[in-house]
Design a protein around this motif. Structure first.
Motif, short mmCIF file in Angstrom:
data_model
loop_
_atom_site.label_atom_id
_atom_site.label_comp_id
_atom_site.label_asym_id
_atom_site.label_seq_id
_atom_site.Cartn_x
_atom_site.Cartn_y
_atom_site.Cartn_z
N SER A 1 0.74 -1.13 0.04
CA SER A 1 -0.03 0.12 0.19
C SER A 1 0.85 1.23 -0.02
O SER A 1 2.09 1.15 0.20
CB SER A 1 -0.82 0.02 1.30
OG SER A 1 -0.12 -0.05 2.44
N ASP A 2 0.43 2.20 -0.27
CA ASP A 2 0.83 3.57 -0.55
C ASP A 2 0.45 4.63 0.11
O ASP A 2 -0.27 5.43 -0.21
CB ASP A 2 1.14 3.90 -1.95
CG ASP A 2 2.28 5.17 -2.21
OD1 ASP A 2 3.11 5.42 -1.18
OD2 ASP A 2 2.42 5.52 -3.06
N PRO A 3 0.27 4.51 1.61
CA PRO A 3 -0.52 5.67 2.57
C PRO A 3 0.12 6.85 2.20
O PRO A 3 1.09 7.39 1.92
CB PRO A 3 -0.25 4.91 3.82
CG PRO A 3 1.01 4.32 3.91
CD PRO A 3 1.56 3.82 2.30
N GLU A 4 -0.97 8.09 2.58
CA GLU A 4 -0.81 9.24 2.48
C GLU A 4 -0.13 9.76 3.96
O GLU A 4 -0.33 9.32 5.05
CB GLU A 4 -1.81 10.16 2.70
CG GLU A 4 -1.47 11.71 2.38
CD GLU A 4 -1.32 12.11 1.40
OE1 GLU A 4 -0.72 13.35 1.24
OE2 GLU A 4 -1.34 11.45 0.10
N ILE A 5 1.09 10.41 4.02
CA ILE A 5 1.94 10.51 5.28
C ILE A 5 1.50 12.12 5.62
O ILE A 5 2.00 13.11 5.00
CB ILE A 5 3.35 10.30 5.18
CG1 ILE A 5 3.81 9.03 4.71
CG2 ILE A 5 4.28 10.70 6.53
CD1 ILE A 5 3.15 7.72 5.92
N MET A 6 1.08 12.36 6.79
CA MET A 6 0.59 13.52 7.02
C MET A 6 1.59 14.09 8.20
O MET A 6 1.61 15.22 8.32
CB MET A 6 -0.90 13.69 7.56
CG MET A 6 -1.96 12.93 6.80
SD MET A 6 -2.00 13.88 5.41
CE MET A 6 -2.58 15.10 5.94
N LYS A 7 2.41 13.20 8.75
CA LYS A 7 3.34 13.54 9.92
C LYS A 7 4.25 12.72 10.26
O LYS A 7 4.24 11.63 9.95
CB LYS A 7 2.24 13.73 11.30
CG LYS A 7 3.01 14.43 12.50
CD LYS A 7 1.91 14.05 13.68
CE LYS A 7 2.70 14.73 14.90
NZ LYS A 7 1.77 14.67 15.95
N LEU A 8 5.52 13.22 10.58
CA LEU A 8 6.57 12.55 10.90
C LEU A 8 6.75 12.44 12.41
O LEU A 8 6.51 13.54 12.97
CB LEU A 8 7.98 13.01 10.38
CG LEU A 8 8.08 13.09 8.91
CD1 LEU A 8 9.36 13.46 8.32
CD2 LEU A 8 7.66 11.68 8.21
N CYS A 9 7.13 11.28 13.00
CA CYS A 9 7.45 11.64 14.69
C CYS A 9 8.05 10.14 14.93
O CYS A 9 8.09 9.01 14.23
CB CYS A 9 5.85 11.52 15.44
SG CYS A 9 4.69 10.09 14.78
N HIS A 10 8.81 10.51 16.34
CA HIS A 10 9.50 9.18 16.88
C HIS A 10 9.25 8.95 18.17
O HIS A 10 9.92 8.65 19.06
CB HIS A 10 10.96 9.38 16.77
CG HIS A 10 11.56 10.82 17.15
ND1 HIS A 10 11.88 11.00 18.54
CD2 HIS A 10 11.67 11.86 16.70
CE1 HIS A 10 12.46 12.08 18.71
NE2 HIS A 10 12.45 12.90 17.67
N HIS A 11 8.13 9.70 18.74
CA HIS A 11 7.64 9.60 20.05
C HIS A 11 6.10 8.80 19.77
O HIS A 11 5.48 9.38 19.08
CB HIS A 11 7.64 10.71 20.91
CG HIS A 11 8.76 11.27 21.16
ND1 HIS A 11 9.56 10.38 21.93
CD2 HIS A 11 9.44 12.32 21.05
CE1 HIS A 11 10.99 11.26 22.17
NE2 HIS A 11 10.66 12.44 21.58
#
Length: 492
Positions: free
Chosen positions: A20-30
């Motif tokens: 799948s190729d989801p839409e990425i709205m945000k990056l996070c590592h917590h």
């Protein structure tokens, strides 16, 4: 943007899981910050392992995961060898490389970073250059102030912040580059235009283990300036000519070098220095002329700080009168040789000094104020460089008329053990040990007589005391003000 587009900025990776190729709205590592459409970077850190929170991140709505380990997951996984490095790539691409749209100034060194960044900020703002600031105290742009977690933010927060600055019309960003931040790659992908070196002395050996490693971390800011020599985007290294380590920095950078110091050997230097109780003045000499500078800060170390900021102004083609005006507008930096205002006939100063060299500098500066007696309160942090504890104790006894050793941030260590380390090699008649910090501050102030100076060193701007894993509210300045008010009420 789609995961396929975002991941395309990575040179090497493997993708696993559902096609799948989801839409990425945000990056996070917590994992607590994960929302629907987030890409969660599972990074193993010093205190925790992000891989342990992958399932929780997916529960919170993560659309994809980036990790160095493959798992059976219901969402796509990007597998890379170095997730921390990959996150820096992704953050730069996601926020459209904000540092390339800003004049980024990085300041590194053992002491002076916070004051220098504030001075640079004032010089640039005075010249009409809208400027953001990132450092130990906060991330600040105009009236917008955000609490800082680390001196140098991680790569994701750094790119987010720079993007916010760019989008708000900011033209320059000045940031503190710590040795931890540099060695951990928090500035990967950040296009720095001017790198500033203040000084180097012993610190953070609990982390770096050796001075060689510590020095190497500092050089990264300069070696990573690049070697392109693009006419439209020149790079500059601003170096302290009076610190021998600058010669080593020169050997690792191809950037244009501009030096500052107290002698005419430097490109930018000060002469006719006059240091008063709460201010200082000097003639600023540059290759293009000179001007009189008056700063509302005392101490020879603040002359160095002002010269570093002036050099950055000079590189940015700011006029000498504007540089002088910008430096003159700084009335103080929280917790940096900060005078506590009160009605008693003695002086109380709070300072962040937590290294041997910084403690020596502030005590020398205090002695130049000609006190009748200099009373110094100092502690050392737990779970940190043990080797500097007796050194700092020795400096306190050497430069003060009386020293009080107390608790700083003991963390997981027994405060009594830290104090015993401080006492080694110091004559017993030059100091008093009071473990409780508030009681120690009270004793230091109670000892003061007219004309004395009391230095409360070690924590500066910090609003807490770390005991075990708990941050207990504690503010040296507020505690001192409370004690001074009580003395006023008692008529002492």
């Amino acid at each position: 943007m789609r995961l396929s587009e975002l991941s395309g900025c990575l040179p090497f990776y493997t993708i696993k899981g559902p096609e799948s190729d989801p839409e990425i709205m945000k990056l996070c590592h917590h994992h607590q910050e994960v929302e629907n459409g987030s890409l969660f970077a599972a990074i193993k850190g010093e205190q925790s392992d992000g891989r342990l929170y992958i399932e929780k991140a997916i529960e919170n709505g993560a659309a994809a995961i980036i990790s160095d380990t493959e798992y059976e997951l219901p969402v796509p996984q990007i597998i890379v060898k170095q997730p921390r490095h990959a996150l820096a790539y992704l953050a730069n691409y996601f926020y459209d490389y904000p540092s390339f749209d800003l004049n980024v100034i990085g300041v590194t060194g053992t002491n002076g970073k916070t004051t220098v960044t504030h001075m640079i900020h004032s010089v640039l703002e005075t010249a009409g250059m809208k400027t953001g600031m990132i450092g130990t105290l906060y991330m600040k742009q105009g009236n917008q102030v955000r609490k800082a977690v680390n001196t140098t933010p991680d790569s994701l927060l750094l790119q987010q912040t720079l993007a916010d600055y760019r989008d708000a019309g900011v033209k320059a960003a000045v940031l503190e580059a710590s040795s931890h931040g540099l060695s951990q790659g928090r500035m990967f992908g950040c296009d720095v235009d001017i790198a500033v070196f203040t000084n180097i002395t012993q610190d953070h050996l609990d982390y770096h283990e050796t001075m060689e490693n510590y020095k190497w971390a500092k050089t990264l800011l300069f070696s990573q300036l690049g070697h392109s020599h693009v006419k439209s985007s020149p790079k500059f290294a601003v170096l302290n000519n009076d610190d021998p380590f600058s010669k080593e920095i020169e050997s690792v950078t191809s950037a244009h070098i501009l030096t500052y110091g107290l002698s005419s050997d430097a490109d930018i230097y000060a002469e006719n220095i006059n240091i008063q109780k709460e201010s200082a003045s000097f003639v600023l000499r540059t290759p293009l002329g000179h001007t009189e500078v008056v700063i509302k800060l005392a101490g020879i170390f603040n002359i160095y700080n002002a010269l570093a900021a002036a050099a950055v102004g000079f590189v940015n083609r700011i006029s000498l009168p504007e540089i002088a005006s910008g430096l003159g507008q700084i009335s103080g930096v929280p917790g940096r040789f900060e005078i506590v205002r009160h009605e008693h006939p003695f002086t109380v100063i709070v300072d962040y000094a937590h290294t041997p060299d910084s403690l020596k500098n502030i005590l020398q500066a205090a002695n130049r104020m000609n006190p009748n007696n200099l009373i110094t309160l100092i502690g050392c942090g737990g779970d940190r460089d043990r080797a500097k504890r007796p050194v700092m104790a020795k400096i306190a006894c050497q430069y003060a008329d009386h020293a009080i050793f107390t608790s700083d941030n003991p963390r997981s260590e027994d405060p009594k053990k830290i104090l015993r380390d401080m006492e080694k090699g110091v004559p017993g008649d030059c100091y008093t040990v009071i473990e409780d910090r508030k009681a120690a501050i009270s004793e230091a102030i109670s000892q003061a007589t007219p004309g004395d100076i009391v230095i409360i060193a070690g924590k500066g701007h910090e609003k807490y005391q770390i005991i075990q894993n708990e941050k207990i509210p504690f503010d040296d300045k507020s505690v001192a003000e409370e004690i001074l008010r009580e003395l006023q009420v008692k008529g002492v």
